[in-house]
Design a protein around this motif. Structure first.
Motif, PDB file in Angstrom:
ATOM      1  N   UNK A   5      -0.299   3.412  -2.052  1.00  0.00           N
ATOM      2  CA  UNK A   5       1.001   2.739  -1.671  1.00  0.00           C
ATOM      3  C   UNK A   5       1.369   3.206  -0.525  1.00  0.00           C
ATOM      4  N   UNK A   6       1.795   2.181   0.134  1.00  0.00           N
ATOM      5  CA  UNK A   6       2.241   2.309   1.607  1.00  0.00           C
ATOM      6  C   UNK A   6       3.882   2.266   1.539  1.00  0.00           C
ATOM      7  N   UNK A  26      -5.471   8.511  -8.087  1.00  0.00           N
ATOM      8  CA  UNK A  26      -6.849   8.177  -8.698  1.00  0.00           C
ATOM      9  C   UNK A  26      -8.008   9.125  -8.151  1.00  0.00           C
ATOM     10  N   UNK A  27      -9.247   8.580  -8.019  1.00  0.00           N
ATOM     11  CA  UNK A  27     -10.360   9.307  -7.852  1.00  0.00           C
ATOM     12  C   UNK A  27     -10.463   9.727  -6.349  1.00  0.00           C
ATOM     13  N   UNK A  76      -2.617  13.966  -0.771  1.00  0.00           N
ATOM     14  CA  UNK A  76      -3.539  12.754  -0.739  1.00  0.00           C
ATOM     15  C   UNK A  76      -2.656  11.722  -0.059  1.00  0.00           C
ATOM     16  N   UNK A  77      -2.128  12.217   0.985  1.00  0.00           N
ATOM     17  CA  UNK A  77      -1.364  11.215   1.900  1.00  0.00           C
ATOM     18  C   UNK A  77      -1.732  11.004   3.298  1.00  0.00           C
ATOM     19  N   UNK A 109     -11.061   0.543  -0.422  1.00  0.00           N
ATOM     20  CA  UNK A 109     -10.047   0.494  -1.161  1.00  0.00           C
ATOM     21  C   UNK A 109      -8.534   0.081  -0.193  1.00  0.00           C
ATOM     22  N   UNK A 110      -7.721  -0.931  -0.488  1.00  0.00           N
ATOM     23  CA  UNK A 110      -6.403  -1.396   0.283  1.00  0.00           C
ATOM     24  C   UNK A 110      -5.337  -1.140  -0.256  1.00  0.00           C
ATOM     25  N   UNK A 111      -4.260  -0.828   0.205  1.00  0.00           N
ATOM     26  CA  UNK A 111      -2.814  -0.909   0.153  1.00  0.00           C
ATOM     27  C   UNK A 111      -2.403  -2.487   0.051  1.00  0.00           C
TER      28      UNK A 111
END
Length: 120
Positions: A5-6, A26-27, A76-77, A109-111
């Motif tokens: 999430x951006x 998530x993972x 995790x950012x 994976x993409x936001x």
């Protein structure tokens, strides 16, 4: 599964600054790399900056010296500090998480993307 999430995009005048954030859930494995890409209308998506799990970084030539990527593995950012913005930086910015699952194998994976508009 990984969710990204951006936040932090917006409208800024040329020469201004913005800070983008991307929260991953998530993972998540902190040794995997994360990055920022951008896509302007009519253009292909391009790399802006990447950071490895050990905080090694690389940047597109067009943003070197102006943008700084960093990460907080506890939260995790990943962040993108953008200074001295130019109209040509206008684009949708996407966060990326690259999951390595084996030699030469991985998942991206993409936001959802966040719009950055720089006015002249």
């Amino acid at each position: 599964q990984v969710q990204l999430v951006e936040s932090g995009g917006g409208l800024v005048q040329s020469g201004g600054s913005l800070r983008l954030s991307c929260a991953a859930s998530g993972s998540i494995f902190s040794l995997n790399s994360m990055g920022w890409y951008r896509q302007a209308p009519g253009n292909q998506r391009e790399l802006v900056a990447r950071i490895t799990g050990s905080s090694l970084t690389n940047y597109a030539d067009s943003v070197k010296g102006r943008f700084t990527i960093s990460r907080d593995n506890v939260k995790n950012t990943v962040y993108l500090q953008m200074n001295s913005l130019k109209p040509e930086d206008t684009a949708v910015y996407y966060c990326n998480y690259r999951e390595v699952i084996g030699p030469g194998r991985g998942n991206d994976y993409w936001g959802q993307g966040t719009q950055v508009t720089v006015s002249s």
